[in-house]
Scaffold this motif. Structure first.
Motif, short mmCIF file in Angstrom:
data_model
loop_
_atom_site.label_atom_id
_atom_site.label_comp_id
_atom_site.label_asym_id
_atom_site.label_seq_id
_atom_site.Cartn_x
_atom_site.Cartn_y
_atom_site.Cartn_z
N LYS A 44 7.62 -40.31 -35.30
CA LYS A 44 8.86 -40.95 -34.83
C LYS A 44 9.85 -41.11 -35.97
CE LYS A 44 9.46 -43.59 -30.75
NZ LYS A 44 9.52 -42.34 -30.04
N GLY A 47 11.39 -37.80 -36.79
CA GLY A 47 12.38 -37.47 -35.77
C GLY A 47 13.66 -38.27 -35.96
N GLU A 48 13.50 -39.56 -36.22
CA GLU A 48 14.67 -40.42 -36.38
C GLU A 48 15.51 -40.03 -37.60
OE1 GLU A 48 12.98 -44.34 -36.14
OE2 GLU A 48 12.71 -44.11 -33.98
N ILE A 51 17.49 -37.01 -36.72
CA ILE A 51 18.65 -37.33 -35.88
C ILE A 51 19.77 -37.94 -36.71
CG2 ILE A 51 19.45 -38.74 -33.93
CD1 ILE A 51 16.48 -38.46 -32.87
N SER A 84 11.27 -43.38 -20.55
CA SER A 84 12.04 -43.32 -21.80
C SER A 84 11.27 -43.89 -23.00
CB SER A 84 13.38 -44.03 -21.63
OG SER A 84 13.17 -45.34 -21.20
N VAL A 88 12.37 -39.64 -25.49
CA VAL A 88 13.74 -40.15 -25.56
C VAL A 88 14.72 -38.99 -25.42
CG1 VAL A 88 15.38 -41.51 -26.93
CG2 VAL A 88 12.93 -41.98 -27.10
N LEU A 90 18.48 -37.83 -25.61
CA LEU A 90 19.74 -38.29 -26.20
C LEU A 90 20.85 -37.26 -25.95
CD1 LEU A 90 18.27 -39.35 -29.66
CD2 LEU A 90 19.02 -40.93 -27.86
N ASN A 105 8.83 -37.10 -30.15
CA ASN A 105 9.23 -37.03 -28.74
C ASN A 105 10.70 -37.35 -28.48
OD1 ASN A 105 6.85 -36.03 -27.65
ND2 ASN A 105 5.95 -38.08 -27.51
N TYR A 106 11.56 -36.72 -29.25
CA TYR A 106 13.01 -36.83 -29.02
C TYR A 106 13.55 -35.49 -28.53
CZ TYR A 106 13.11 -41.20 -31.65
OH TYR A 106 12.90 -42.48 -32.07
N ILE A 108 17.40 -33.80 -27.90
CA ILE A 108 18.86 -33.97 -27.95
C ILE A 108 19.47 -32.84 -27.13
CG2 ILE A 108 20.91 -33.90 -29.42
CD1 ILE A 108 19.30 -35.06 -31.66
#
Ligand SMILES: [Zn+2]
Length: 249
Positions: A44, A47-48, A51, A84, A88, A90, A105-106, A108
Motif C-alpha cells: 500500500k 502504491g501511495e 500515486i 473500496s 481503490v 481513483l 490494490n490501486y 487509476i
C-alpha cells in the motif's frame, strides 16, 4: 588454433546464454516470491508513493462529474465483487487516455479514457479496461515489475559501484509501467473471465482498444496497449470471446 578459438567462442556464448536465462527467469521467479512476502501494508505504501509522484509529475484533479464517478465506481465494484476497502479506484486527469494498476490494490483511470467510451449507460468498454487492470492487481504485476527492474538496476549498480541508476529506475518505473506480453495476456484472460461472469460483452473493450490505438502516438501508448505490435492479436482474441450480444437489447 582455429579450433581452440571456435571452442572459446562457443563456451563464451554458452555462458552468456546461461547467464541471460538465469537472469531473466531468475528475476521473474524471485520477483514472484518477493511480491508474495511483501506485507500488504508495505504494498500500500509503495502504491501511495507512486500515486503521489504521479500526481506531482503527470496528473491533475479529475474533471468528471460526481455523478459519472459514482456510476463508474458502482459498476466497477459490482464487476470485481469487492468494495473500496479492498480495491481503490481513483480518477485523475491527463491529456491522454490511460489506466494504471498500482501495488496495494490501486487503480487509476484517466478522464480522457472515460470520455472515449461509446457506452455512457453501462460503460461496458471502460469496465473492460478496469477488468484488465484488476487482472494486473490480481497477479501483482506492477509490484513484480518494480521488483524486477529494481533487481536488475541493483545488480548493475553493484558491479559498477553506482546506485543512482537504481533509484532513477524505480522512479521511472512508477511513471511508465510497461508489462511483458505474458503479463498482458494474463490480464486480458482475467478480464475476459470477469466480463463473461458478469455477462458483459468483450466487444466494446476490443472496439475501445482499436479506437485508442488509432488515436495514440508512440509517446503516449496507454498501459493496456503497451504491447503495441500485438494489439491486433489481442483485439481479435477479445472479439472471439465476445458473448452476450443481448447486452444492449
Ligand atoms: Zn495491461
Amino acid at each position: 588454433m582455429k579450433k581452440f578459438l571456435i571452442l572459446l567462442i562457443s563456451i563464451t556464448l554458452l555462458f552468456a546464454i546461461i547467464i541471460y536465462y538465469t537472469f531473466t527467469w531468475g528475476s521473474e521467479l524471485l520477483s514472484t516470491i518477493i511480491a508474495d512476502i511483501i506485507p500488504a501494508e508495505i504494498q500500500k505504501q509503495i502504491g501511495e508513493s507512486s500515486i503521489q509522484s504521479m500526481d506531482i509529475k503527470e496528473f491533475e484533479k479529475t474533471k468528471l462529474s460526481v455523478y459519472t464517478q459514482t456510476k463508474i465506481k458502482k459498476q466497477f465494484y459490482q464487476l470485481v465483487e469487492k468494495d473500496s476497502n479492498e480495491v481503490v479506484l481513483l480518477f485523475r486527469k491527463a491529456v491522454y487516455p490511460n489506466a494504471f494498476a498500482l501495488p496495494g490494490n490501486y487503480i487509476i483511470v484517466l478522464d480522457s479514457l472515460i470520455k472515449m467510451s461509446k457506452d455512457t449507460l453501462r460503460y461496458a468498454d471502460v469496465m473492460g479496461v478496469l477488468a484488465h487492470e484488476a487482472g494486473h492487481l490480481q497477479y501483482k504485476h506492477s509490484l513484480k515489475l518494480m521488483i524486477q527492474s529494481g533487481l536488475t538496476a541493483a545488480i548493475v549498480g553493484y558491479f559498477i559501484g553506482d546506485f543512482s541508476a537504481f533509484a532513477a529506475t524505480l522512479t521511472h518505473q512508477l511513471l511508465s509501467l510497461s508489462y511483458s506480453r505474458k503479463y498482458e495476456n494474463e490480464a486480458d484472460d482475467y478480464a475476459i473471465l470477469l466480463l463473461n461472469k458478469n455477462k458483459i460483452p468483450t466487444l466494446p473493450l476490443a472496439n475501445l482498444l482499436e479506437r485508442i490505438n488509432q488515436y495514440s502516438n508512440e509517446k503516449n501508448i496507454p498501459e493496456f496497449l503497451s504491447t503495441h505490435p500485438v494489439t491486433k492479436e489481442r483485439v481479435e482474441k477479445l472479439k472471439k470471446n465476445s458473448n452476450f450480444s443481448s447486452f444492449y437489447n
